[in-house]
Structures are given as structure tokens and as C-alpha cells.
Motif scaffolding. Structure first.
Motif, PDB file in Angstrom:
ATOM      1  N   ARG A   1       0.596  -1.382  -0.070  1.00 47.04           N
ATOM      2  CA  ARG A   1       0.010  -0.049  -0.122  1.00 47.04           C
ATOM      3  C   ARG A   1       0.860   1.138   0.089  1.00 47.04           C
ATOM      4  O   ARG A   1       1.622   1.520   0.970  1.00 47.04           O
ATOM      5  CB  ARG A   1      -1.009  -0.038   1.291  1.00 47.04           C
ATOM      6  CG  ARG A   1      -1.846   1.117   1.373  1.00 47.04           C
ATOM      7  CD  ARG A   1      -3.026   1.008   2.442  1.00 47.04           C
ATOM      8  NE  ARG A   1      -3.883   1.991   2.551  1.00 47.04           N
ATOM      9  CZ  ARG A   1      -5.195   1.800   1.786  1.00 47.04           C
ATOM     10  NH1 ARG A   1      -5.473   0.891   1.091  1.00 47.04           N
ATOM     11  NH2 ARG A   1      -5.983   2.939   1.973  1.00 47.04           N
ATOM     12  N   LEU A   2       0.719   2.133  -0.800  1.00 42.63           N
ATOM     13  CA  LEU A   2       1.416   3.345  -1.157  1.00 42.63           C
ATOM     14  C   LEU A   2       0.525   4.527  -1.369  1.00 42.63           C
ATOM     15  O   LEU A   2      -0.492   4.328  -1.840  1.00 42.63           O
ATOM     16  CB  LEU A   2       2.591   3.185  -2.167  1.00 42.63           C
ATOM     17  CG  LEU A   2       3.442   2.130  -2.558  1.00 42.63           C
ATOM     18  CD1 LEU A   2       4.005   2.031  -3.873  1.00 42.63           C
ATOM     19  CD2 LEU A   2       4.472   2.212  -1.459  1.00 42.63           C
ATOM     20  N   SER A   3       1.001   5.574  -0.694  1.00 44.69           N
ATOM     21  CA  SER A   3       0.250   6.829  -0.769  1.00 44.69           C
ATOM     22  C   SER A   3       1.000   7.978  -1.236  1.00 44.69           C
ATOM     23  O   SER A   3       2.112   7.847  -0.752  1.00 44.69           O
ATOM     24  CB  SER A   3      -0.489   7.057   0.759  1.00 44.69           C
ATOM     25  OG  SER A   3      -1.542   6.270   0.972  1.00 44.69           O
ATOM     26  N   CYS A   4       0.335   8.958  -1.806  1.00 40.76           N
ATOM     27  CA  CYS A   4       1.097   9.982  -2.196  1.00 40.76           C
ATOM     28  C   CYS A   4       0.283  11.320  -1.874  1.00 40.76           C
ATOM     29  O   CYS A   4      -0.642  11.275  -2.400  1.00 40.76           O
ATOM     30  CB  CYS A   4       1.686   9.778  -3.778  1.00 40.76           C
ATOM     31  SG  CYS A   4       2.537  11.498  -4.437  1.00 40.76           S
ATOM     32  N   ALA A   5       0.846  12.307  -1.413  1.00 38.80           N
ATOM     33  CA  ALA A   5       0.256  13.319  -1.049  1.00 38.80           C
ATOM     34  C   ALA A   5       1.134  14.589  -1.868  1.00 38.80           C
ATOM     35  O   ALA A   5       2.267  14.839  -1.649  1.00 38.80           O
ATOM     36  CB  ALA A   5      -0.050  13.660   0.305  1.00 38.80           C
ATOM     37  N   ARG A   6       0.134  15.399  -2.621  1.00 37.17           N
ATOM     38  CA  ARG A   6       0.716  16.752  -3.196  1.00 37.17           C
ATOM     39  C   ARG A   6       0.512  18.112  -2.257  1.00 37.17           C
ATOM     40  O   ARG A   6      -0.788  17.772  -1.684  1.00 37.17           O
ATOM     41  CB  ARG A   6       0.302  16.840  -4.438  1.00 37.17           C
ATOM     42  CG  ARG A   6      -1.230  17.151  -4.769  1.00 37.17           C
ATOM     43  CD  ARG A   6      -1.557  17.651  -5.995  1.00 37.17           C
ATOM     44  NE  ARG A   6      -3.018  17.725  -6.320  1.00 37.17           N
ATOM     45  CZ  ARG A   6      -3.297  19.250  -6.141  1.00 37.17           C
ATOM     46  NH1 ARG A   6      -2.433  19.931  -5.741  1.00 37.17           N
ATOM     47  NH2 ARG A   6      -4.609  19.372  -6.064  1.00 37.17           N
ATOM     48  N   SER A   7       1.268  19.071  -2.219  1.00 43.76           N
ATOM     49  CA  SER A   7       0.853  19.993  -1.712  1.00 43.76           C
ATOM     50  C   SER A   7       1.432  21.080  -2.428  1.00 43.76           C
ATOM     51  O   SER A   7       2.304  20.938  -3.226  1.00 43.76           O
ATOM     52  CB  SER A   7       1.672  20.036  -0.444  1.00 43.76           C
ATOM     53  OG  SER A   7       3.143  20.200  -0.433  1.00 43.76           O
ATOM     54  N   GLY A   8       0.652  22.127  -2.340  1.00 40.85           N
ATOM     55  CA  GLY A   8       0.840  23.468  -3.364  1.00 40.85           C
ATOM     56  C   GLY A   8      -0.391  23.809  -4.195  1.00 40.85           C
ATOM     57  O   GLY A   8      -1.549  23.041  -3.958  1.00 40.85           O
ATOM     58  N   SER A   9      -0.355  24.629  -4.845  1.00 40.29           N
ATOM     59  CA  SER A   9      -1.516  25.203  -5.402  1.00 40.29           C
ATOM     60  C   SER A   9      -1.305  25.185  -7.122  1.00 40.29           C
ATOM     61  O   SER A   9      -0.475  25.603  -7.576  1.00 40.29           O
ATOM     62  CB  SER A   9      -1.869  26.544  -5.251  1.00 40.29           C
ATOM     63  OG  SER A   9      -3.125  27.110  -5.911  1.00 40.29           O
ATOM     64  N   VAL A  10      -2.387  24.313  -7.910  1.00 38.33           N
ATOM     65  CA  VAL A  10      -2.262  24.432  -9.355  1.00 38.33           C
ATOM     66  C   VAL A  10      -3.520  24.707  -9.892  1.00 38.33           C
ATOM     67  O   VAL A  10      -4.671  24.702  -9.159  1.00 38.33           O
ATOM     68  CB  VAL A  10      -1.696  23.009  -9.872  1.00 38.33           C
ATOM     69  CG1 VAL A  10      -0.377  22.656  -9.024  1.00 38.33           C
ATOM     70  CG2 VAL A  10      -2.751  21.820  -9.234  1.00 38.33           C
ATOM     71  N   PHE A  11      -3.271  24.881 -10.831  1.00 36.38           N
ATOM     72  CA  PHE A  11      -4.864  25.097 -11.849  1.00 36.38           C
ATOM     73  C   PHE A  11      -5.774  24.020 -11.976  1.00 36.38           C
ATOM     74  O   PHE A  11      -6.758  23.661 -11.672  1.00 36.38           O
ATOM     75  CB  PHE A  11      -4.716  25.866 -13.183  1.00 36.38           C
ATOM     76  CG  PHE A  11      -5.977  26.149 -13.850  1.00 36.38           C
ATOM     77  CD1 PHE A  11      -6.284  25.288 -15.006  1.00 36.38           C
ATOM     78  CD2 PHE A  11      -6.778  26.987 -13.439  1.00 36.38           C
ATOM     79  CE1 PHE A  11      -7.529  25.718 -15.679  1.00 36.38           C
ATOM     80  CE2 PHE A  11      -7.889  27.275 -14.099  1.00 36.38           C
ATOM     81  CZ  PHE A  11      -8.200  26.503 -15.149  1.00 36.38           C
TER      82      PHE A  11
END
Length: 122
Positions: A19-29
């Protein structure tokens, strides 16, 4: 600036689950796709599975029937579950994100996580 934080992986038993998770942070369109690739030593990076914000998925033939990929409602975290692991699944897994940075951007930008190794216990 967009940042990807991977979690999960480590030591797993063949026949077991990953089980793998990936979280993004930041602001994109907008987010076009998010998901996972993997790379064995000496080989090119290859698709495992990706998902769009709408929930459309693409998976490699080698994992079909064993993989589940999901994205949260906020479209910031993608989770991969891979069952019935075989030795060929033991690679370095990379989170992948394809985004349109700004409303008037002409194309998409691909971003990669730092990679998380998956290996069998010695």
C-alpha cells in the motif's frame, strides 16, 4: 511549488500486499493525472497505475486484477494497493503527478516523487 510526499513501501513478503500513498501540496490550476510508476535496477521507469480526478484509471497489464488505485475527494492524495505480490513487483516506486500549473499554461508539467523502495525481507 508543488511537492510530492510518498509513504508506504519498505519490506514486503512476496504473496503479500503493498500500500503506497502520495500526497501533493501546493496550488495548481488543475490535475490531469496522479499515480505510480516503478523502476527496476537497470531498466526504464514503467507505469503501474494512474488515475484522473474523475476516477478514470490506467494500469499496466502486469498488475491488472491485483491493483486498486484511488484518489481522495480533495484530489491531493492518491493511494495504490497492490495484492499478491510477486518478485517482479519489488522495485522502486515513484509517485507521478501531471498538472496544468496556471489557467493560461499551454501544456502539462510532470512531477515525480523521490522514490520509495519495495523489497523482500532478507
Amino acid at each position: 511549488q508543488e511537492r510530492l510526499v510518498e509513504s508506504g513501501g519498505g519490506f514486503v513478503q512476496p504473496g503479500g500486499s503493498l500500500r503506497l500513498s502520495c500526497a501533493r501540496s501546493g496550488s495548481v490550476f488543475s490535475v490531469k493525472r496522479m499515480g505510480w510508476y516503478r523502476q527496476a535496477q537497470g531498466k526504464e521507469r514503467a507505469l503501474v497505475s494512474t488515475i484522473t480526478p474523475r476516477g478514470d484509471t490506467i494500469s499496466a497489464d502486469s498488475v491488472k486484477g491485483r491493483v486498486t488505485i484511488s484518489i481522495d475527494n480533495a484530489k491531493t492524495t492518491v493511494t495504490l494497493q497492490l495484492n499478491h505480490l510477486n518478485p517482479e513487483d519489488l522495485d522502486v516506486y515513484y509517485c507521478f503527478l501531471e498538472i496544468r500549473e496556471y489557467k493560461f499554461s499551454t501544456g502539462y508539467v510532470e512531477l515525480w516523487g523521490q522514490g520509495t523502495p519495495v523489497a523482500a525481507p532478507s
